[in-house]
Design an enzyme around this catalytic site. Structure first.
Site, PDB file in Angstrom:
ATOM      1  N   SER A 207      -7.879   8.232  -6.214  1.00 24.07           N
ATOM      2  CA  SER A 207      -6.846   7.636  -5.387  1.00 24.07           C
ATOM      3  C   SER A 207      -5.731   7.053  -6.251  1.00 24.07           C
ATOM      4  O   SER A 207      -6.008   6.411  -7.274  1.00 24.07           O
ATOM      5  CB  SER A 207      -7.497   6.521  -4.548  1.00 24.07           C
ATOM      6  OG  SER A 207      -6.527   5.850  -3.805  1.00 24.07           O
ATOM      7  N   HIS A 209      -3.330   4.643  -5.558  1.00 23.55           N
ATOM      8  CA  HIS A 209      -2.961   3.217  -5.557  1.00 23.55           C
ATOM      9  C   HIS A 209      -3.928   2.342  -6.341  1.00 23.55           C
ATOM     10  O   HIS A 209      -3.682   1.159  -6.541  1.00 23.55           O
ATOM     11  CB  HIS A 209      -2.755   2.696  -4.133  1.00 23.55           C
ATOM     12  CG  HIS A 209      -3.973   2.611  -3.268  1.00 23.55           C
ATOM     13  ND1 HIS A 209      -4.483   1.407  -2.833  1.00 23.55           N
ATOM     14  CD2 HIS A 209      -4.776   3.566  -2.750  1.00 23.55           C
ATOM     15  CE1 HIS A 209      -5.543   1.642  -2.070  1.00 23.55           C
ATOM     16  NE2 HIS A 209      -5.739   2.946  -2.000  1.00 23.55           N
ATOM     17  N   THR A 245       3.016  19.411   4.640  1.00 23.74           N
ATOM     18  CA  THR A 245       4.056  19.232   3.616  1.00 23.74           C
ATOM     19  C   THR A 245       3.643  18.131   2.653  1.00 23.74           C
ATOM     20  O   THR A 245       3.232  17.048   3.077  1.00 23.74           O
ATOM     21  CB  THR A 245       5.398  18.869   4.305  1.00 23.74           C
ATOM     22  OG1 THR A 245       5.694  19.914   5.223  1.00 23.74           O
ATOM     23  CG2 THR A 245       6.521  18.718   3.293  1.00 23.74           C
ATOM     24  N   CYS A 333     -13.824  -6.924   7.589  1.00 20.65           N
ATOM     25  CA  CYS A 333     -13.532  -7.321   8.957  1.00 20.65           C
ATOM     26  C   CYS A 333     -13.712  -6.134   9.896  1.00 20.65           C
ATOM     27  O   CYS A 333     -13.069  -5.107   9.734  1.00 20.65           O
ATOM     28  CB  CYS A 333     -12.116  -7.840   9.007  1.00 20.65           C
ATOM     29  SG  CYS A 333     -11.918  -8.984  10.332  1.00 20.65           S
TER      30      CYS A 333
HETATM   31  N1  PLP Z   1     -13.671   4.927  -2.486  1.00 22.61           N
HETATM   32  C1  PLP Z   1     -13.657   3.758  -3.133  1.00 22.61           C
HETATM   33  C2  PLP Z   1     -14.779   3.428  -4.076  1.00 22.61           C
HETATM   34  C3  PLP Z   1     -12.637   2.843  -2.907  1.00 22.61           C
HETATM   35  O1  PLP Z   1     -12.647   1.673  -3.557  1.00 22.61           O
HETATM   36  C4  PLP Z   1     -11.606   3.192  -2.002  1.00 22.61           C
HETATM   37  C5  PLP Z   1     -10.538   2.228  -1.681  1.00 22.61           C
HETATM   38  O2  PLP Z   1     -10.792   1.072  -1.441  1.00 22.61           O
HETATM   39  C6  PLP Z   1     -11.653   4.435  -1.373  1.00 22.61           C
HETATM   40  C7  PLP Z   1     -12.707   5.284  -1.630  1.00 22.61           C
HETATM   41  C8  PLP Z   1     -10.596   4.874  -0.398  1.00 22.61           C
HETATM   42  O3  PLP Z   1      -9.430   5.233  -1.098  1.00 22.61           O
HETATM   43  P1  PLP Z   1      -8.060   5.486  -0.322  1.00 22.61           P
HETATM   44  O4  PLP Z   1      -7.481   4.143  -0.053  1.00 22.61           O
HETATM   45  O5  PLP Z   1      -7.224   6.275  -1.279  1.00 22.61           O
HETATM   46  O6  PLP Z   1      -8.359   6.259   0.898  1.00 22.61           O
END
Ligand code: PLP
Length: 394
Positions: A207, A209, A245, A333
């Site tokens: 991911s 971010h 896209t 939550c």
């Molecule tokens: N897997 C793990 C271990 C994560 O920490 C996260 C995000 O918190 C995700 C998956 C999900 O990632 P995304 O926000 O890119 O969908």
């Protein structure tokens, strides 16, 4: 408004300065990379460059893996687990588990698994041992000829614990060569030395971010021949693995962030470890009753899971936010009602203890004096909330 100190980097790292700079010059980023005009082709070139940058950070250059950009790791995890019904349309209750995973996974793995179960497929969640460890032998013992995918995360987002993915791969594939192995590698990306090439998994999810790119972009990295069916159907984008896209701006930011981590990763990891040591010492010095979850075994350099007896972590999160320090609690939550973390309870914490657990996850870079200031605030706020709750509950 005061800028906050991000001690919640496992939730979102916050934009790297290089990525903020990219946002100031969004040339070609708003055009369709499938268009054949020059603007479209410039957008296409940015995407292909990002694919190389991410491949480099993963240590997978020149390998048999392909980076497929998605909207994030949740989509990547869902794509892998949604491929099960494609391959096996008639669940048989007597069969073994089609998916074997762990009780420590992120909801983006656990929820698709629940959906498979609701459709009649057997799935196994391997629980940690009394020491909190996921045993590769235990994973193997849940596999059978019916198993299609094993999914084990690289590191846990709440505790920072590193899971033994490579051992799982070798044990499972030795016995069942046809079982495919996936890893949610979101939290190890950048934060551990790149070992992903050595894991030998068939697919992994990452991911943007979590390493300082924009939210809303991630990737499913698949080994050639893994034959994963796309989750999103439509156009031929991403070599038909993911229609739609492309999010050129997000993808370019992911590529850039990956390049920065490839260049600076070693220094970043050392800095995170140093920051962690500082925060840990600052907390233990003043509050000898606190306990750190999964502090001893293999772990990420930036994460502290801190059980603070008698203090509601949610109250702390709110109080610290008012003081411009961002952290998170061991509660998620759901429908407005905080539920204790499934990870902490799987590791043997009671629900009450899980509610008294704070997650601190650090960036590599803070401004001069920022870490020290945030630690002072942390200690002062814990002291104040402790006193307040002692008065309130006796
Ligand atoms: N897997 C793990 C271990 C994560 O920490 C996260 C995000 O918190 C995700 C998956 C999900 O990632 P995304 O926000 O890119 O969908």
């Amino acid at each position: 408004m005061n800028e906050s100190s991000n001690f919640d980097a496992n939730a979102s790292y916050g934009l790297l300065p290089e990525v903020s700079e990219l946002l100031r010059s969004p040339e070609s980023l708003g055009l369709n990379p499938s268009s054949i005009h020059r603007g479209g082709q410039r957008a296409r070139a940015l995407i292909e460059r990002a694919r190389e940058q991410v491949t480099d950070l993963l240590g997978l250059k020149g390998s048999e893996y392909r980076v497929v950009f998605t909207s994030g790791a949740s989509e990547a995890n869902s794509t892998v687990l949604a491929s099960i019904p494609e391959a096996q349309t008639s669940p048989d209750k007597d069969d073994g588990s089609v998916v074997v995973t762990t009780a420590l996974e992120h909801p983006s793995v656990l929820e698709p698994v629940k959906r498979l179960e609701s459709r009649g497929f057997n799935c196994s969640l391997v629980a940690p041992t009394d020491e909190g460890i996921i045993s590769p032998e235990e994973v193997l013992s849940n596999c059978s000829a019916s198993t299609q995918w094993v999914s084990v995360m690289g590191a846990n987002n709440e505790t920072g614990q590193i899971l033994p993915v490579a051992d799982v791969v070798s044990k499972v594939q030795e016995r069942y060569p046809s079982i495919k192995i996936h890893s949610d590698a979101v939290q190890v990306l950048g934060k551990t030395e790149t070992v992903l090439d050595k894991w030998g998994v068939d697919a992994l999810s990452i991911s943007g971010h979590k390493i300082g790119a924009l939210p809303g972009v991630g990737a499913l990295v698949i080994r050639t021949g893994s034959d994963l069916a796309p989750l999103i159907l439509g156009g031929p984008q991403e070599s038909r693995y993911r229609a739609g896209t492309e999010n050129t701006l997000g993808i370019a930011s992911f590529g850039l962030a990956a390049e920065v981590w490839s260049r600076n990763g070693e220094g970043y990891r050392q800095a995170m470890e140093d920051h962690r040591r500082y925060v840990k010492a600052a907390l233990l010095e003043e509050f000898p009753d606190i306990e750190l979850n999964m502090d001893k075994g293999p772990r990420l350099p930036n994460t502290l899971s801190v059980f603070i007896p008698g203090v509601s972590a949610d109250d702390l999160v709110v109080a610290l936010d008012c003081e411009h320090v961002l952290v998170s609690s061991g509660a998620a939550c759901a429908s407005g009602k905080p539920l204790p973390s499934h990870v902490l309870t799987a590791l043997g914490r009671t629900e009450e203890e899980a509610r008294q657990t704070l997650r601190i996850s650090l960036r590599a870079e803070y401004k001069p004096g920022e870490l020290e200031r945030a630690c002072d605030v942390l200690r002062r706020t814990i002291r104040a909330v402790k006193t307040h709750e002692r008065k309130r509950y006796g």
